[in-house]
Design an enzyme around this catalytic site. Structure first.
Site, PDB file in Angstrom:
ATOM      1  N   TYR A   1       2.075   0.992 -16.862  1.00 30.07           N
ATOM      2  CA  TYR A   1       3.024  -0.046 -16.450  1.00 30.07           C
ATOM      3  C   TYR A   1       2.359  -1.294 -15.865  1.00 30.07           C
ATOM      4  O   TYR A   1       3.045  -2.251 -15.532  1.00 30.07           O
ATOM      5  CB  TYR A   1       4.010   0.544 -15.430  1.00 30.07           C
ATOM      6  CG  TYR A   1       4.845   1.667 -15.999  1.00 30.07           C
ATOM      7  CD1 TYR A   1       5.669   1.447 -17.102  1.00 30.07           C
ATOM      8  CD2 TYR A   1       4.806   2.949 -15.457  1.00 30.07           C
ATOM      9  CE1 TYR A   1       6.426   2.473 -17.645  1.00 30.07           C
ATOM     10  CE2 TYR A   1       5.566   3.982 -15.990  1.00 30.07           C
ATOM     11  CZ  TYR A   1       6.372   3.742 -17.086  1.00 30.07           C
ATOM     12  OH  TYR A   1       7.120   4.750 -17.624  1.00 30.07           O
TER      13      TYR A   1
ATOM     14  N   ARG B   1       2.746   3.187  -9.613  1.00 30.61           N
ATOM     15  CA  ARG B   1       3.047   4.275 -10.547  1.00 30.61           C
ATOM     16  C   ARG B   1       2.382   4.006 -11.890  1.00 30.61           C
ATOM     17  O   ARG B   1       2.644   3.015 -12.550  1.00 30.61           O
ATOM     18  CB  ARG B   1       4.567   4.364 -10.756  1.00 30.61           C
ATOM     19  CG  ARG B   1       4.989   5.467 -11.705  1.00 30.61           C
ATOM     20  CD  ARG B   1       6.502   5.602 -11.795  1.00 30.61           C
ATOM     21  NE  ARG B   1       7.151   4.488 -12.440  1.00 30.61           N
ATOM     22  CZ  ARG B   1       8.022   4.597 -13.453  1.00 30.61           C
ATOM     23  NH1 ARG B   1       8.357   5.774 -13.909  1.00 30.61           N
ATOM     24  NH2 ARG B   1       8.588   3.542 -13.970  1.00 30.61           N
TER      25      ARG B   1
ATOM     26  N   ASN C   1      15.730  -4.018 -17.173  1.00 29.52           N
ATOM     27  CA  ASN C   1      14.863  -2.884 -17.496  1.00 29.52           C
ATOM     28  C   ASN C   1      15.537  -1.670 -16.866  1.00 29.52           C
ATOM     29  O   ASN C   1      15.448  -1.468 -15.653  1.00 29.52           O
ATOM     30  CB  ASN C   1      13.457  -3.085 -16.936  1.00 29.52           C
ATOM     31  CG  ASN C   1      12.543  -1.911 -17.311  1.00 29.52           C
ATOM     32  OD1 ASN C   1      13.009  -0.854 -17.742  1.00 29.52           O
ATOM     33  ND2 ASN C   1      11.246  -2.109 -17.137  1.00 29.52           N
TER      34      ASN C   1
ATOM     35  N   ALA D   1      14.375   4.897 -16.821  1.00 28.41           N
ATOM     36  CA  ALA D   1      14.722   6.123 -17.554  1.00 28.41           C
ATOM     37  C   ALA D   1      16.200   6.190 -17.928  1.00 28.41           C
ATOM     38  O   ALA D   1      16.566   6.926 -18.860  1.00 28.41           O
ATOM     39  CB  ALA D   1      14.331   7.343 -16.729  1.00 28.41           C
TER      40      ALA D   1
ATOM     41  N   PRO E   1      15.622   2.728 -12.072  1.00 28.48           N
ATOM     42  CA  PRO E   1      14.925   3.690 -11.218  1.00 28.48           C
ATOM     43  C   PRO E   1      13.406   3.654 -11.358  1.00 28.48           C
ATOM     44  O   PRO E   1      12.880   3.511 -12.452  1.00 28.48           O
ATOM     45  CB  PRO E   1      15.481   5.048 -11.682  1.00 28.48           C
ATOM     46  CG  PRO E   1      16.107   4.787 -13.006  1.00 28.48           C
ATOM     47  CD  PRO E   1      16.566   3.364 -12.990  1.00 28.48           C
ATOM     48  N   ASN E   2      12.765   3.775 -10.207  1.00 26.07           N
ATOM     49  CA  ASN E   2      11.310   3.883 -10.063  1.00 26.07           C
ATOM     50  C   ASN E   2      10.550   2.577 -10.284  1.00 26.07           C
ATOM     51  O   ASN E   2       9.344   2.524 -10.077  1.00 26.07           O
ATOM     52  CB  ASN E   2      10.740   4.980 -10.989  1.00 26.07           C
ATOM     53  CG  ASN E   2      11.326   6.339 -10.649  1.00 26.07           C
ATOM     54  OD1 ASN E   2      11.246   6.760  -9.490  1.00 26.07           O
ATOM     55  ND2 ASN E   2      11.942   6.995 -11.606  1.00 26.07           N
TER      56      ASN E   2
ATOM     57  N   ARG F   1       5.504   6.178 -27.276  1.00 21.31           N
ATOM     58  CA  ARG F   1       5.377   7.172 -26.210  1.00 21.31           C
ATOM     59  C   ARG F   1       6.117   8.459 -26.606  1.00 21.31           C
ATOM     60  O   ARG F   1       6.345   8.711 -27.777  1.00 21.31           O
ATOM     61  CB  ARG F   1       5.884   6.565 -24.887  1.00 21.31           C
ATOM     62  CG  ARG F   1       5.043   5.342 -24.461  1.00 21.31           C
ATOM     63  CD  ARG F   1       5.451   4.812 -23.113  1.00 21.31           C
ATOM     64  NE  ARG F   1       5.257   5.806 -22.066  1.00 21.31           N
ATOM     65  CZ  ARG F   1       5.807   5.727 -20.841  1.00 21.31           C
ATOM     66  NH1 ARG F   1       6.577   4.682 -20.542  1.00 21.31           N
ATOM     67  NH2 ARG F   1       5.584   6.656 -19.953  1.00 21.31           N
TER      68      ARG F   1
ATOM     69  N   GLU G   1      17.003  -6.575 -22.997  1.00 22.26           N
ATOM     70  CA  GLU G   1      16.454  -5.298 -22.524  1.00 22.26           C
ATOM     71  C   GLU G   1      14.931  -5.407 -22.549  1.00 22.26           C
ATOM     72  O   GLU G   1      14.350  -5.777 -23.575  1.00 22.26           O
ATOM     73  CB  GLU G   1      16.922  -4.177 -23.469  1.00 22.26           C
ATOM     74  CG  GLU G   1      16.333  -2.815 -23.161  1.00 22.26           C
ATOM     75  CD  GLU G   1      16.745  -1.777 -24.217  1.00 22.26           C
ATOM     76  OE1 GLU G   1      17.577  -2.090 -25.106  1.00 22.26           O
ATOM     77  OE2 GLU G   1      16.225  -0.657 -24.156  1.00 22.26           O
TER      78      GLU G   1
ATOM     79  N   HIS H   1      11.181  -3.532 -21.543  1.00 32.73           N
ATOM     80  CA  HIS H   1      10.357  -2.398 -21.112  1.00 32.73           C
ATOM     81  C   HIS H   1       8.917  -2.856 -21.035  1.00 32.73           C
ATOM     82  O   HIS H   1       8.424  -3.506 -21.973  1.00 32.73           O
ATOM     83  CB  HIS H   1      10.468  -1.229 -22.086  1.00 32.73           C
ATOM     84  CG  HIS H   1      11.875  -0.736 -22.222  1.00 32.73           C
ATOM     85  ND1 HIS H   1      12.461   0.056 -21.263  1.00 32.73           N
ATOM     86  CD2 HIS H   1      12.819  -0.979 -23.167  1.00 32.73           C
ATOM     87  CE1 HIS H   1      13.707   0.302 -21.625  1.00 32.73           C
ATOM     88  NE2 HIS H   1      13.957  -0.321 -22.762  1.00 32.73           N
TER      89      HIS H   1
HETATM   90  C1  DQA Z   1      10.241   1.794 -18.826  1.00 34.25           C
HETATM   91  C2  DQA Z   1      10.131   2.895 -19.889  1.00 34.25           C
HETATM   92  C3  DQA Z   1      11.001   4.080 -19.535  1.00 34.25           C
HETATM   93  O1  DQA Z   1      10.872   5.088 -20.530  1.00 34.25           O
HETATM   94  C4  DQA Z   1      10.582   4.653 -18.201  1.00 34.25           C
HETATM   95  O2  DQA Z   1      11.430   5.717 -17.847  1.00 34.25           O
HETATM   96  C5  DQA Z   1      10.499   3.637 -17.124  1.00 34.25           C
HETATM   97  C6  DQA Z   1       9.949   2.324 -17.438  1.00 34.25           C
HETATM   98  C7  DQA Z   1       9.262   0.638 -19.104  1.00 34.25           C
HETATM   99  O3  DQA Z   1       9.424  -0.414 -18.490  1.00 34.25           O
HETATM  100  O4  DQA Z   1       8.323   0.784 -19.888  1.00 34.25           O
HETATM  101  O5  DQA Z   1      10.822   3.900 -15.976  1.00 34.25           O
HETATM  102  O6  DQA Z   1      11.558   1.257 -18.865  1.00 34.25           O
END
Ligand code: DQA
Length: 155
Positions: A24, A19, A75, A78, A11-12, A108, A99, A101
């Protein structure tokens, strides 16, 4: 048959570049996907990319990758911190899972420090920005070569 790496984003992550670029980065998801597809081709690997804001769609993609892929780069956004369902989907996967990020989730907010995904991952990369996806691909290309007996001996 060409080996396929699945590049899954949660998501996102469709909003990358817009964003919180200070967290990011400014690279878009399209840029990341194109770079991974191109680099994978140099290894003789194909890539299938999927981004979804929906947990069930990601689970379906993991189940598909389990049967059709040689590796997964994920990735989970959240859902990393909330999804036992993603944990369980990955538990059934035998191909290597990386995985990724973009941000270093460990420096964080405390609610980002726990990952339901990490116990199911072969490798975890956090905080390297978009380069983390490249690292994940290189790792998978190496482990794919190992599985296929074309490359590296286990030491
Ligand atoms: C994320 C880190 C997560 O905590 C966050 O909710 C994201 C992006 C990252 O790529 O740093 O959406 O996965």
């Amino acid at each position: 048959m060409t080996d396929v790496i699945f590049l899954l984003n949660g998501p996102n992550l469709n909003l990358l570049g817009q964003r919180r670029p200070e967290v990011y980065g400014s690279t878009t998801l399209g840029d990341i996907e194109n770079a991974i597809i191109e680099r994978a081709a140099s290894y003789g690997l194909a890539v299938e990319c999927l981004q979804s804001n929906h947990e069930g769609v990601l689970i379906d993609a993991i189940q598909h990758a389990r049967l059709n892929g040689s590796g997964i780069i994920i990735n989970p956004g959240a859902y990393t911190h909330t999804s036992i369902a993603l944990h369980d989907a990955l538990e059934a996967v035998e191909i290597p899972v990386v995985e990724v990020h973009l941000s270093n989730i460990h420096r964080r907010e405390p609610f980002r420090h726990h990952s339901y995904v990490s116990p199911q991952a072969s490798a975890v990369i956090a905080g390297a920005g978009a380069y983390g996806y490249t690292m994940a691909l290189d790792y998978l290309a190496t482990s794919a070569a190992r599985v296929l007996g074309q490359g590296f001996e286990e030491s």
